[in-house]
Design a protein around this motif. Structure first.
Motif, PDB file in Angstrom:
ATOM      1  N   THR A 265      45.001  71.543  61.440  1.00 16.71           N
ATOM      2  CA  THR A 265      44.819  72.147  62.545  1.00 16.71           C
ATOM      3  C   THR A 265      44.573  73.393  62.943  1.00 16.71           C
ATOM      4  OG1 THR A 265      46.010  73.688  60.585  1.00 16.71           O
ATOM      5  CG2 THR A 265      47.969  72.205  61.883  1.00 16.71           C
ATOM      6  N   GLY A 266      42.941  73.078  62.239  1.00 20.48           N
ATOM      7  CA  GLY A 266      41.874  73.187  62.998  1.00 20.48           C
ATOM      8  C   GLY A 266      40.569  74.118  61.065  1.00 20.48           C
ATOM      9  N   LEU A 267      39.924  74.666  62.362  1.00 20.17           N
ATOM     10  CA  LEU A 267      39.104  75.500  60.685  1.00 20.17           C
ATOM     11  C   LEU A 267      40.097  77.071  60.138  1.00 20.17           C
ATOM     12  CD1 LEU A 267      36.295  75.646  59.210  1.00 20.17           C
ATOM     13  CD2 LEU A 267      35.893  77.143  60.680  1.00 20.17           C
ATOM     14  N   HIS A 268      39.676  76.808  58.724  1.00 22.52           N
ATOM     15  CA  HIS A 268      40.335  77.862  58.019  1.00 22.52           C
ATOM     16  C   HIS A 268      39.489  77.774  56.670  1.00 22.52           C
ATOM     17  CE1 HIS A 268      44.755  77.174  59.986  1.00 22.52           C
ATOM     18  NE2 HIS A 268      44.280  75.623  59.591  1.00 22.52           N
ATOM     19  N   THR A 269      39.955  79.425  56.373  1.00 20.76           N
ATOM     20  CA  THR A 269      38.998  80.056  54.913  1.00 20.76           C
ATOM     21  C   THR A 269      40.661  79.549  54.195  1.00 20.76           C
ATOM     22  OG1 THR A 269      37.507  81.107  56.461  1.00 20.76           O
ATOM     23  CG2 THR A 269      38.113  81.778  53.747  1.00 20.76           C
ATOM     24  N   VAL A 270      40.014  78.465  53.573  1.00 23.04           N
ATOM     25  CA  VAL A 270      41.485  78.147  51.820  1.00 23.04           C
ATOM     26  C   VAL A 270      40.325  78.722  51.033  1.00 23.04           C
ATOM     27  CG1 VAL A 270      42.722  76.808  53.711  1.00 23.04           C
ATOM     28  CG2 VAL A 270      41.023  76.036  52.252  1.00 23.04           C
TER      29      VAL A 270
ATOM     30  N   TYR B 235      45.695  80.121  52.369  1.00 21.98           N
ATOM     31  CA  TYR B 235      45.462  80.571  53.712  1.00 21.98           C
ATOM     32  C   TYR B 235      44.742  82.043  53.467  1.00 21.98           C
ATOM     33  CZ  TYR B 235      46.878  76.486  55.757  1.00 21.98           C
ATOM     34  OH  TYR B 235      47.602  75.015  55.993  1.00 21.98           O
ATOM     35  N   GLU B 236      43.522  82.077  53.279  1.00 22.65           N
ATOM     36  CA  GLU B 236      43.056  83.348  53.537  1.00 22.65           C
ATOM     37  C   GLU B 236      42.498  83.869  55.195  1.00 22.65           C
ATOM     38  OE1 GLU B 236      42.078  85.664  51.097  1.00 22.65           O
ATOM     39  OE2 GLU B 236      42.608  84.234  49.697  1.00 22.65           O
ATOM     40  N   ARG B 237      42.246  82.546  55.810  1.00 18.12           N
ATOM     41  CA  ARG B 237      42.369  83.495  57.274  1.00 18.12           C
ATOM     42  C   ARG B 237      41.648  81.833  58.318  1.00 18.12           C
ATOM     43  NH1 ARG B 237      37.519  82.998  60.367  1.00 18.12           N
ATOM     44  NH2 ARG B 237      36.242  83.778  60.920  1.00 18.12           N
ATOM     45  N   ALA B 238      42.666  82.294  59.435  1.00 21.57           N
ATOM     46  CA  ALA B 238      42.607  80.621  60.042  1.00 21.57           C
ATOM     47  C   ALA B 238      41.981  81.772  61.336  1.00 21.57           C
ATOM     48  CB  ALA B 238      44.015  81.186  60.442  1.00 21.57           C
ATOM     49  N   ASN B 239      41.370  80.144  61.837  1.00 17.08           N
ATOM     50  CA  ASN B 239      40.607  80.418  63.267  1.00 17.08           C
ATOM     51  C   ASN B 239      40.749  80.818  64.291  1.00 17.08           C
ATOM     52  OD1 ASN B 239      38.391  81.126  61.697  1.00 17.08           O
ATOM     53  ND2 ASN B 239      37.105  79.577  61.699  1.00 17.08           N
ATOM     54  N   GLU B 240      41.944  79.922  64.458  1.00 20.68           N
ATOM     55  CA  GLU B 240      42.328  79.572  65.836  1.00 20.68           C
ATOM     56  C   GLU B 240      44.293  80.852  65.932  1.00 20.68           C
ATOM     57  OE1 GLU B 240      42.897  77.716  68.023  1.00 20.68           O
ATOM     58  OE2 GLU B 240      40.443  76.729  67.305  1.00 20.68           O
ATOM     59  N   GLU B 241      43.970  81.544  67.026  1.00 18.48           N
ATOM     60  CA  GLU B 241      45.679  82.336  67.347  1.00 18.48           C
ATOM     61  C   GLU B 241      46.529  81.741  67.153  1.00 18.48           C
ATOM     62  OE1 GLU B 241      46.434  86.197  67.068  1.00 18.48           O
ATOM     63  OE2 GLU B 241      44.461  85.828  67.592  1.00 18.48           O
ATOM     64  N   THR B 242      46.931  80.728  67.139  1.00 20.80           N
ATOM     65  CA  THR B 242      48.647  79.830  66.963  1.00 20.80           C
ATOM     66  C   THR B 242      48.558  79.563  65.570  1.00 20.80           C
ATOM     67  OG1 THR B 242      47.409  77.636  67.377  1.00 20.80           O
ATOM     68  CG2 THR B 242      48.379  78.423  69.142  1.00 20.80           C
TER      69      THR B 242
ATOM     70  N   LYS C  51      47.511  81.759  62.453  1.00 19.08           N
ATOM     71  CA  LYS C  51      47.291  83.073  61.789  1.00 19.08           C
ATOM     72  C   LYS C  51      48.616  83.420  60.909  1.00 19.08           C
ATOM     73  CE  LYS C  51      43.473  85.070  63.413  1.00 19.08           C
ATOM     74  NZ  LYS C  51      42.731  85.254  63.032  1.00 19.08           N
ATOM     75  N   TYR C  52      49.787  83.184  61.700  1.00 18.34           N
ATOM     76  CA  TYR C  52      51.379  82.614  60.398  1.00 18.34           C
ATOM     77  C   TYR C  52      51.100  82.937  58.936  1.00 18.34           C
ATOM     78  CZ  TYR C  52      52.699  77.794  61.139  1.00 18.34           C
ATOM     79  OH  TYR C  52      52.493  76.874  60.722  1.00 18.34           O
ATOM     80  N   LYS C  53      49.204  81.713  59.114  1.00 11.65           N
ATOM     81  CA  LYS C  53      49.320  80.999  57.997  1.00 11.65           C
ATOM     82  C   LYS C  53      48.802  81.656  56.704  1.00 11.65           C
ATOM     83  CE  LYS C  53      49.647  76.358  59.598  1.00 11.65           C
ATOM     84  NZ  LYS C  53      48.651  74.959  59.607  1.00 11.65           N
ATOM     85  N   GLU C  54      48.324  82.788  57.468  1.00  5.80           N
ATOM     86  CA  GLU C  54      47.339  83.094  56.228  1.00  5.80           C
ATOM     87  C   GLU C  54      48.023  84.445  55.346  1.00  5.80           C
ATOM     88  OE1 GLU C  54      44.097  84.913  59.343  1.00  5.80           O
ATOM     89  OE2 GLU C  54      44.948  86.322  59.310  1.00  5.80           O
ATOM     90  N   GLY C  55      47.299  84.391  54.069  1.00  3.92           N
ATOM     91  CA  GLY C  55      47.840  85.286  52.627  1.00  3.92           C
ATOM     92  C   GLY C  55      49.167  84.031  52.732  1.00  3.92           C
ATOM     93  N   LYS C  56      49.650  82.942  53.072  1.00  2.00           N
ATOM     94  CA  LYS C  56      50.429  82.125  53.104  1.00  2.00           C
ATOM     95  C   LYS C  56      50.049  80.596  51.566  1.00  2.00           C
ATOM     96  CE  LYS C  56      53.469  84.086  55.165  1.00  2.00           C
ATOM     97  NZ  LYS C  56      52.698  84.833  56.044  1.00  2.00           N
ATOM     98  N   PHE C  57      50.177  79.800  51.123  1.00  2.00           N
ATOM     99  CA  PHE C  57      50.281  79.469  50.227  1.00  2.00           C
ATOM    100  C   PHE C  57      50.624  77.636  50.567  1.00  2.00           C
ATOM    101  CE2 PHE C  57      50.530  83.152  47.950  1.00  2.00           C
ATOM    102  CZ  PHE C  57      49.277  83.441  47.194  1.00  2.00           C
ATOM    103  N   ILE C  58      49.716  76.689  49.738  1.00  2.00           N
ATOM    104  CA  ILE C  58      50.240  75.324  50.443  1.00  2.00           C
ATOM    105  C   ILE C  58      50.590  74.528  48.852  1.00  2.00           C
ATOM    106  CG2 ILE C  58      49.433  72.649  51.061  1.00  2.00           C
ATOM    107  CD1 ILE C  58      50.921  74.449  53.435  1.00  2.00           C
ATOM    108  N   LEU C  59      51.207  74.426  48.240  1.00  2.00           N
ATOM    109  CA  LEU C  59      51.616  73.574  47.498  1.00  2.00           C
ATOM    110  C   LEU C  59      52.389  72.123  47.163  1.00  2.00           C
ATOM    111  CD1 LEU C  59      53.314  76.707  45.242  1.00  2.00           C
ATOM    112  CD2 LEU C  59      51.452  75.748  45.319  1.00  2.00           C
TER     113      LEU C  59
END
Length: 106
Positions: free
Chosen positions: A58-63, A79-86, A88-96
């Motif tokens: 889904t694009g470039l992310h800081t993880v 997810y620490e930071r998402a570059n795409e505005e769409t 941004k809801y992932k920021e601070g969330k976890f993928i397990l």
């Protein structure tokens, strides 16, 4: 049959350390490095590694990779930071990743 006591949760598949609550699942429709993954609002008993920029589907992310605090097995990432505005809801969330977690108290 014994009655289940306590919340439904997910544990590290290697050491059974509790790492997330079922109530914190946001989505079960994510893709990890090695297959299916869940997006969680919170994770517990984990260690968060250093931040890095990563090109994901889904694009470039800081993880930051997320490891089990007990056995140090890799579980997924935060997810620490998402570059795409769409995204941004992932920021601070976890993928397990499903490969790395098991259900407990189901």
């Amino acid at each position: 049959m014994a009655e289940v006591v306590g919340p439904r949760l997910y544990s590290c598949c290697h050491c059974r350390n509790h790492v997330a609550l079922h109530d914190d699942v946001i989505s079960k429709a994510f893709q990890g490095r090695h297959g299916r993954a869940f997006l969680f609002s919170h994770a517990l008993n984990i260690m968060v590694g250093p931040k890095e920029d990563r090109q994901l589907m889904t694009g470039l992310h800081t993880v930051a990779d997320v490891d089990c605090s007990d056995c140090r097995g890799v579980l997924g990432w935060k997810y620490e930071r998402a570059n795409e505005e769409t995204q941004k809801y992932k920021e601070g969330k976890f993928i397990l990743e499903n490969l790395n977690i098991v259900k407990e108290n189901w």
